[in-house]
Write a protein that holds these residues in place. Structure first.
Motif, PDB file in Angstrom:
ATOM      1  N   HIS A 146       0.828  -1.202   0.000  1.00  0.00           N
ATOM      2  CA  HIS A 146       0.000   0.000   0.000  1.00  0.00           C
ATOM      3  C   HIS A 146       0.864   1.254   0.000  1.00  0.00           C
ATOM      4  O   HIS A 146       0.531   2.250  -0.635  1.00  0.00           O
ATOM      5  CB  HIS A 146      -0.938   0.009   1.217  1.00  0.00           C
ATOM      6  CG  HIS A 146      -1.975  -1.065   1.174  1.00  0.00           C
ATOM      7  ND1 HIS A 146      -2.960  -1.088   0.240  1.00  0.00           N
ATOM      8  CD2 HIS A 146      -2.154  -2.166   1.965  1.00  0.00           C
ATOM      9  CE1 HIS A 146      -3.729  -2.148   0.445  1.00  0.00           C
ATOM     10  NE2 HIS A 146      -3.251  -2.829   1.479  1.00  0.00           N
ATOM     11  N   ARG A 147       1.982   1.190   0.710  1.00  0.00           N
ATOM     12  CA  ARG A 147       2.885   2.340   0.784  1.00  0.00           C
ATOM     13  C   ARG A 147       3.520   2.620  -0.576  1.00  0.00           C
ATOM     14  O   ARG A 147       3.636   3.775  -0.998  1.00  0.00           O
ATOM     15  CB  ARG A 147       3.965   2.082   1.818  1.00  0.00           C
ATOM     16  CG  ARG A 147       4.950   3.213   1.920  1.00  0.00           C
ATOM     17  CD  ARG A 147       6.005   2.949   2.922  1.00  0.00           C
ATOM     18  NE  ARG A 147       5.632   3.658   4.140  1.00  0.00           N
ATOM     19  CZ  ARG A 147       6.337   3.675   5.231  1.00  0.00           C
ATOM     20  NH1 ARG A 147       7.428   2.954   5.303  1.00  0.00           N
ATOM     21  NH2 ARG A 147       5.970   4.367   6.268  1.00  0.00           N
ATOM     22  N   SER A 148       3.922   1.574  -1.285  1.00  0.00           N
ATOM     23  CA  SER A 148       4.528   1.780  -2.595  1.00  0.00           C
ATOM     24  C   SER A 148       3.506   2.311  -3.601  1.00  0.00           C
ATOM     25  O   SER A 148       3.826   3.147  -4.442  1.00  0.00           O
ATOM     26  CB  SER A 148       5.177   0.494  -3.108  1.00  0.00           C
ATOM     27  OG  SER A 148       4.196  -0.504  -3.296  1.00  0.00           O
ATOM     28  N   LEU A 163       3.103   6.019  -2.777  1.00  0.00           N
ATOM     29  CA  LEU A 163       4.247   6.791  -3.272  1.00  0.00           C
ATOM     30  C   LEU A 163       4.209   6.926  -4.790  1.00  0.00           C
ATOM     31  O   LEU A 163       4.520   7.993  -5.337  1.00  0.00           O
ATOM     32  CB  LEU A 163       5.558   6.132  -2.839  1.00  0.00           C
ATOM     33  CG  LEU A 163       5.919   6.287  -1.366  1.00  0.00           C
ATOM     34  CD1 LEU A 163       7.187   5.487  -1.045  1.00  0.00           C
ATOM     35  CD2 LEU A 163       6.108   7.746  -1.024  1.00  0.00           C
TER      36      LEU A 163
END
Length: 160
Positions: free
Chosen positions: A3-5, A8
């Motif tokens: 989810h973080r990638s 970003l």
């Protein structure tokens, strides 16, 4: 972590798209259509025009003292030059008593787009290369028609 990638990646894409947006620019007089339409020839004078519209963008230097109000809306695409999208030039002419005689408006139709050729200036005559310019006079000094031994005085500017 996945989810973080994705977040970003989405944030980077939004920043990249924001950096490629066009820049809109307004130059000159800020037009208020109600105020502009309220100026009437034969009724208003220079003082009432200045109170209604403010100081003109410029006043003509020669002939009659005509007032000009200029407004330009331009747009610049990324890595490009600004292009005029909309323009208003309002010319207010006054009579000898200082009353408004005429109001003329023009717009984008008066804008001329020039595309100058920055590499060379077009000239009349023969096209010569760099080497012809550099070595063009070799062998012409002392050639016929110079007015030397023939006694002809038409060779140079001083007759020699």
């Amino acid at each position: 972590m996945q989810h973080r990638s994705r977040f970003l990646l989405a944030a980077t894409a939004l920043l990249a798209l924001g950096a490629c947006s066009s820049i809109k620019d307004h130059r000159g007089y800020i037009v208020d259509p109600v105020l502009v339409d309220s100026i009437q020839p034969g009724i208003d004078n220079a003082q009432s025009v200045e109170r209604t519209l403010g100081r003109p963008t410029f006043i003509s230097d020669f002939g009659r003292k005509d007032w000009y109000y200029v407004a330009i809306n331009a747009q610049q695409k990324p890595f490009g030059s600004p292009q005029t999208k909309d323009q208003l030039v309002m010319k207010i002419s006054f009579d000898e008593k200082g009353n408004v005689a005429a109001i003329n408006r023009s717009g984008i139709e008066k804008v001329v787009r020039l595309n100058p050729d920055g590499d060379k200036t077009p000239t009349l005559g023969r096209e010569r290369t760099f080497l012809e310019d550099l070595f063009g006079n070799i062998g012409t000094v002392g050639a016929g028609g110079g007015g030397g031994a023939s006694g002809d005085n038409t060779g140079g500017p001083n007759g020699s």
